[in-house]
Write an enzyme that holds these catalytic residues in place. Sequence first.
Site, mmCIF file in Angstrom:
data_model
loop_
_atom_site.group_PDB
_atom_site.id
_atom_site.type_symbol
_atom_site.label_atom_id
_atom_site.label_comp_id
_atom_site.label_asym_id
_atom_site.label_seq_id
_atom_site.Cartn_x
_atom_site.Cartn_y
_atom_site.Cartn_z
ATOM 1 N N GLU A 59 0.804 -1.221 0.000
ATOM 2 C CA GLU A 59 0.000 0.000 0.000
ATOM 3 C C GLU A 59 0.831 1.263 0.000
ATOM 4 O O GLU A 59 0.542 2.220 -0.733
ATOM 5 C CB GLU A 59 -0.963 0.013 1.199
ATOM 6 C CG GLU A 59 -2.197 -0.864 1.060
ATOM 7 C CD GLU A 59 -1.953 -2.328 1.383
ATOM 8 O OE1 GLU A 59 -0.803 -2.669 1.759
ATOM 9 O OE2 GLU A 59 -2.884 -3.143 1.281
ATOM 10 N N HIS A 128 -11.129 -4.152 10.352
ATOM 11 C CA HIS A 128 -11.808 -3.974 9.063
ATOM 12 C C HIS A 128 -13.085 -3.161 9.233
ATOM 13 O O HIS A 128 -14.037 -3.323 8.487
ATOM 14 C CB HIS A 128 -12.200 -5.322 8.448
ATOM 15 C CG HIS A 128 -11.080 -6.080 7.795
ATOM 16 N ND1 HIS A 128 -10.049 -6.628 8.500
ATOM 17 C CD2 HIS A 128 -10.845 -6.399 6.491
ATOM 18 C CE1 HIS A 128 -9.233 -7.266 7.658
ATOM 19 N NE2 HIS A 128 -9.693 -7.137 6.441
HETATM 20 C C1 LIG Z 1 -2.410 -4.613 4.351
HETATM 21 C C2 LIG Z 1 -3.563 -5.351 3.756
HETATM 22 N N1 LIG Z 1 -3.850 -5.193 2.459
HETATM 23 C C3 LIG Z 1 -4.874 -5.851 1.897
HETATM 24 C C4 LIG Z 1 -5.650 -6.693 2.639
HETATM 25 C C5 LIG Z 1 -6.836 -7.427 1.998
HETATM 26 N N2 LIG Z 1 -6.510 -8.847 1.853
HETATM 27 C C6 LIG Z 1 -6.880 -9.741 2.779
HETATM 28 S S1 LIG Z 1 -6.284 -11.277 2.468
HETATM 29 C C7 LIG Z 1 -5.542 -10.741 1.053
HETATM 30 C C8 LIG Z 1 -4.755 -11.686 0.199
HETATM 31 C C9 LIG Z 1 -3.585 -12.203 0.931
HETATM 32 O O1 LIG Z 1 -2.860 -13.050 0.103
HETATM 33 P P1 LIG Z 1 -1.818 -14.045 0.724
HETATM 34 O O2 LIG Z 1 -0.881 -13.311 1.623
HETATM 35 O O3 LIG Z 1 -1.203 -14.783 -0.401
HETATM 36 O O4 LIG Z 1 -2.669 -15.015 1.656
HETATM 37 P P2 LIG Z 1 -3.812 -16.043 1.229
HETATM 38 O O5 LIG Z 1 -5.109 -15.354 1.342
HETATM 39 O O6 LIG Z 1 -3.519 -16.519 -0.139
HETATM 40 O O7 LIG Z 1 -3.699 -17.135 2.232
HETATM 41 C C10 LIG Z 1 -5.756 -9.394 0.856
HETATM 42 C C11 LIG Z 1 -5.246 -8.631 -0.295
HETATM 43 C C12 LIG Z 1 -5.352 -6.809 4.006
HETATM 44 N N3 LIG Z 1 -6.086 -7.582 4.824
HETATM 45 N N4 LIG Z 1 -4.304 -6.158 4.531
#
Ligand SMILES: Cc1ncc(C[n+]2csc(CCOP(=O)(O)OP(=O)(O)O)c2C)c(N)n1
Lengths: 323, 323, 332, 332
Positions: A59, A128
């Site tokens: 971000e 959130h």
């Molecule tokens: C700082 C932040 N940015 C965006 C999000 C929204 N978000 C929640 S889970 C996710 C994907 C995370 O991907 P990954 O780290 O690969 O974990 P996975 O869900 O695949 O287990 C996102 C973008 C968040 N929670 N926190």
Amino acid sequence: MKDVNYRTVVAGAIREEMERDERVFLMGQGVQAGGSYMTCEGLFDLFGPDRVRDTPISEDSVVGCAVGAAITGLRPIVEILYCDFALRAMDQIANQAAKYRYMSGGRMAAPMVIRTSCGYGASRAAQHSQSLESMFFHFPGLKIALPSSAYTAKGLMKSAIRDDNPVIIMESFQFYRTAGPAPEGDYTIPLGKAEVKKEGTDITLLAISAMVPQAMKAADSLAGEGIDVEVIDPLTLVPLDMETIVNSVQKTNRLLVVEGGTKRGGVGSEIIASVVEEAFDHLDCPPSRLAVPNTPIPFASNMEDLVLPNSASIANAIRRMLR
Amino acid sequence: MKDVNYRTVVAGAIREEMERDERVFLMGQGVQAGGSYMTCEGLFDLFGPDRVRDTPISEDSVVGCAVGAAITGLRPIVEILYCDFALRAMDQIANQAAKYRYMSGGRMAAPMVIRTSCGYGASRAAQHSQSLESMFFHFPGLKIALPSSAYTAKGLMKSAIRDDNPVIIMESFQFYRTAGPAPEGDYTIPLGKAEVKKEGTDITLLAISAMVPQAMKAADSLAGEGIDVEVIDPLTLVPLDMETIVNSVQKTNRLLVVEGGTKRGGVGSEIIASVVEEAFDHLDCPPSRLAVPNTPIPFASNMEDLVLPNSASIANAIRRMLR
Amino acid sequence: MEISREILIGMYSKMLLLRRFDEKVVELYRSGMKGLYHLTAGGEAVAVGVCSALSQDDYILSTHRGKGHYLAKGGDLQAILAEFMEKQTGCNRGKGGPMHIIDPSVGMLGANGIVGSSLPIACGAALSAKLRRSGQVAAAFFGDGAANSGVWHECMNLAGIWKLPVIFVCENNFYQESVPVSRHSSIQDLYARAAGYNIPGYGIDGMDVSAVYEAAVEAVQRAKRGDGATMLECKTYRFHGHSEADPTKGLRYRSGEELAAWLEKCPLKQAKARLLERGWIADAELEAIDQRCTQGIEEAVNFAKSSPDVPAEWALKDVFTDDQGEICHEGC
Amino acid sequence: MEISREILIGMYSKMLLLRRFDEKVVELYRSGMKGLYHLTAGGEAVAVGVCSALSQDDYILSTHRGKGHYLAKGGDLQAILAEFMEKQTGCNRGKGGPMHIIDPSVGMLGANGIVGSSLPIACGAALSAKLRRSGQVAAAFFGDGAANSGVWHECMNLAGIWKLPVIFVCENNFYQESVPVSRHSSIQDLYARAAGYNIPGYGIDGMDVSAVYEAAVEAVQRAKRGDGATMLECKTYRFHGHSEADPTKGLRYRSGEELAAWLEKCPLKQAKARLLERGWIADAELEAIDQRCTQGIEEAVNFAKSSPDVPAEWALKDVFTDDQGEICHEGC
Ligand SMILES: Cc1ncc(C[n+]2csc(CCOP(=O)(O)OP(=O)(O)O)c2C)c(N)n1
Ligand SMILES: Cc1ncc(C[n+]2csc(CCOP(=O)(O)OP(=O)(O)O)c2C)c(N)n1
Ligand SMILES: [Mg+2]
Ligand SMILES: [Mg+2]
């Protein structure tokens, strides 16, 4: 004019601006697939990967990229899904984007839009569910808009994209499920003009974002009791339309501000402090705030309901103030 | 009691707490060499590299390390030299440290101290002159202390380190050049107790951090004009000693809040909104704020002087309010 | 690559200008000039070597230690000194000061008071150049300290995925204020990390202006070819304290022997020796270059001193573009 | 290392518990349970392989996708289900919910709603263990998406300099919500970045619980020896959509063939096949394990359902320790 879904309107407004001005482009996590809340649906198919860019979870740097693109002639839009995540980007938002024009002595500008949410009421708990508009507006150099209907979502988005300054647009995700009239074709809503949602004579009720429908409901139910509430939606907090607010208070002699963020240091404190400076002698009773009582947002829905204002607690507060 | 330099007092307070409680340790950029402002002098020699830890420029993660250490039984102190840099660490400060106890339902606590500055007036310009106490205090779960003298620097530091919650201590770097009485040996100052710096009957002047000496100067000069100012230093913003403030306003019937941060969404807005809620009928004139007029802090000293309150502008504001 | 006489003399002259500028800043600061000054001395070869490989319309993004970068990029001596002296004629109307020099007319998109924060802005400028197909390149200077901030990682990754025309120029001067790189970094050769982003990384002798220049030319070519970013880690040293607030030259936390050894490697000394060795320059010409530098600075000081002070009320302008009129995109 | 029958059966049972738990969550969610649920299915081997190498008093730090980690670490079925159902008996009194499971009694220091933000907390817990000389280890789970956030870099560097007893467990399931790793990451083998921090990094088949377990055991030993951190990148896949808010299993942005191919590699299937192949288990025992899982979950559901709702007024407690009484350091 037929009703259009709020998220369709958001996507449509971005689309029209991208068609109008090729300097406009979009960055965000998952925007190529239409966005987590489908507020960018269809854009990737129309504009391709150069102008609709998926980003990593970075971000701070993605906002910084927007700053760099903006000061060199483009007009980026960055989506940060929840404003809670914007806490990761505060350096670029508040130290860089907000201050670029000033620090450069007017030699540069950073015309960019950060689209984010302010939302609650969906059992998403403490990380959130924040509404951080008062954190953003503390930093001079940022404009802040909170569209509360399909109509304003489109008009404010267009104004924000065309503005030469960084603008943060906060959309409560509660609106994504709603629909409303929003004309086809081009129109803008000026940043800095409040909307009087309902005229009234007994009290000014200023409501922020998702509190607007709650305020309207409260006003409705109070009308049955003979209490005539004037409901104002400021639409933008920077610039803030103090004229409309002060005029209203001079008429009603009472002010309640209702918001979904934390009470301490919230929007309400600022508006009340400003109103007492400008209209102290018109106030018949202490202006008051309804907000989250200085707790994080809890998960369980009964607890969340307790800490968040709603039409019932708004109506109660007004009854107390008019007693 | 002889005068002691403010920074020596800070280092001494940390030293005494580290001697008293082996769970206390310190992290920060350059703390091993004594800190950029020499507020940690001598600590490395006494406690070594385990307990006095230099860090990379990784504010977010170092604060997060403190959270992790705190919830597992230690009592970390993190130094972030300027609060402007804390914008890099807002996720860990506001989403993590502040909310840990709450999100865990009371099962964990994060007893940690973040030492940072709030300062201006040193020609450091927009990114090294912010006073972000009102940003921090918007997040429930953080205590905020702003010691304004050698005496309070020691007492508040000790209370902060012993507190079971995250505490942010903001030191204006203007104080680092000052000295004052600070007793040897152990004493604490409770978090949540304001200090009436000077009693008076005509107006309550509430001053934050580096504005305290300016307020005292203004009060002094107004005394010559027969205006009797009551000066209050809240010392901590969370918890805030509303009782002392409201009592004072009930006596003086007037309130001016002066701070070195931005006006919009500043400490003044919050305090005024709270005071009108609790003491509206005691107010003889609109309570007022003196703060930075919604600009970033400029470099040139004449411009910086213009935007920052000082004893002269405070005195003028008070004269206007009493007219 | 063989560096021509003309280029080497040009770079030597620029480096000398930076050194003389530093000296003048120390003098002015000692006699009361306001602000926090982080000087270049020791790092001239990095600033000049990189900027000599760039065109006027390429971008640079800089750090708190940004004065040398600005001048190396062709910055205006009068505008920067007037800025330091709080004058109307300052490049940022007295609002920026030494940590925030911004001058789009030479592609200087900004020094930065927050360590590492110019890196994303550089990526954004590079992205912008790419989307506009302008062929511009952005060079981002940063220190060894900045390399361990989160934004560095995010930016390397973005530049890697998006193949951005950006050059990451690490000025590894072995210290993050008082903290030696051995204490703030888990590896000592920072360029080795570039591989983790699919970005070529090189370790460069940052005291040798020719070496820096050659590496930068290659990086610029790579960027202009569309092959994306490069990381150059230039090992260098600062001859002053972290800022002029420390008059001890950092001897509180580093040894006099260490400083002396690096002074031996002075980039100006080295370049001069090379010029003389090759018979590319005579003493008289060296003298003339020095005089031109000194004189240019002297004139700029006089210009600044005789400029009107910035009016205090200007503090209230420029928060928004609406406060002032039109948006300006000089040099884009 | 040869994995014993006992350990493999234990791990298989745990994985099955996680799978059955997921299924129950889907069922409850479909019938109205509140909250956002990111499920484990597909990733069981990572959760169970790592946690099986840890002792009860070692720490784990987790993500939004943290339910499986918690249960693998010995978490309490009743406490977590009661939490989801907003009950007084919930492990976080209804304040945390599915993204914030915290239970110090088994070393679960926290799931996290902010991607990557548990990494620094893990480093802090490891630092604390080191300073207290407790011999504890902290394992930090994170996704491929988290690996490109700035905090990841800062944490790897901190762990590298400070030789922290921490294990970085990357669950590379190839997607950051809808964004494939090829679009968010400049390299595809994320473990290769570990070298840039002086930390050993390994690529592991995250669908093979034995492989994960073996790597984790080695990492735990390294940490306990005082040799610092390890990064394990476990390639895995999620069988559900990003969260249960997406009932399409992510087929909006990934292909059915891809999903089908990964379903073939299901970690439970593989472990079961191995057990059968070695003759370590009979069908009846497999059946019994499944029954125990299902029954445990059923009992927990009943417990949760019959627990009293969390009182709404509790919302106002626990902002500060003073609101509630004494500080608690269970499990430290
Ligand atoms: C700082 C932040 N940015 C965006 C999000 C929204 N978000 C929640 S889970 C996710 C994907 C995370 O991907 P990954 O780290 O690969 O974990 P996975 O869900 O695949 O287990 C996102 C973008 C968040 N929670 N926190
Ligand atoms: C985010 C942030 N943290 C801390 C500082 C304070 N600070 C200013 S310069 C500096 C050292 C930077 O070291 P390096 O990046 O190596 O650059 P150098 O000064 O050596 O050129 C520090 C810690 C800052 N300006 N910003
Ligand atoms: Mg350095
Ligand atoms: Mg993933």
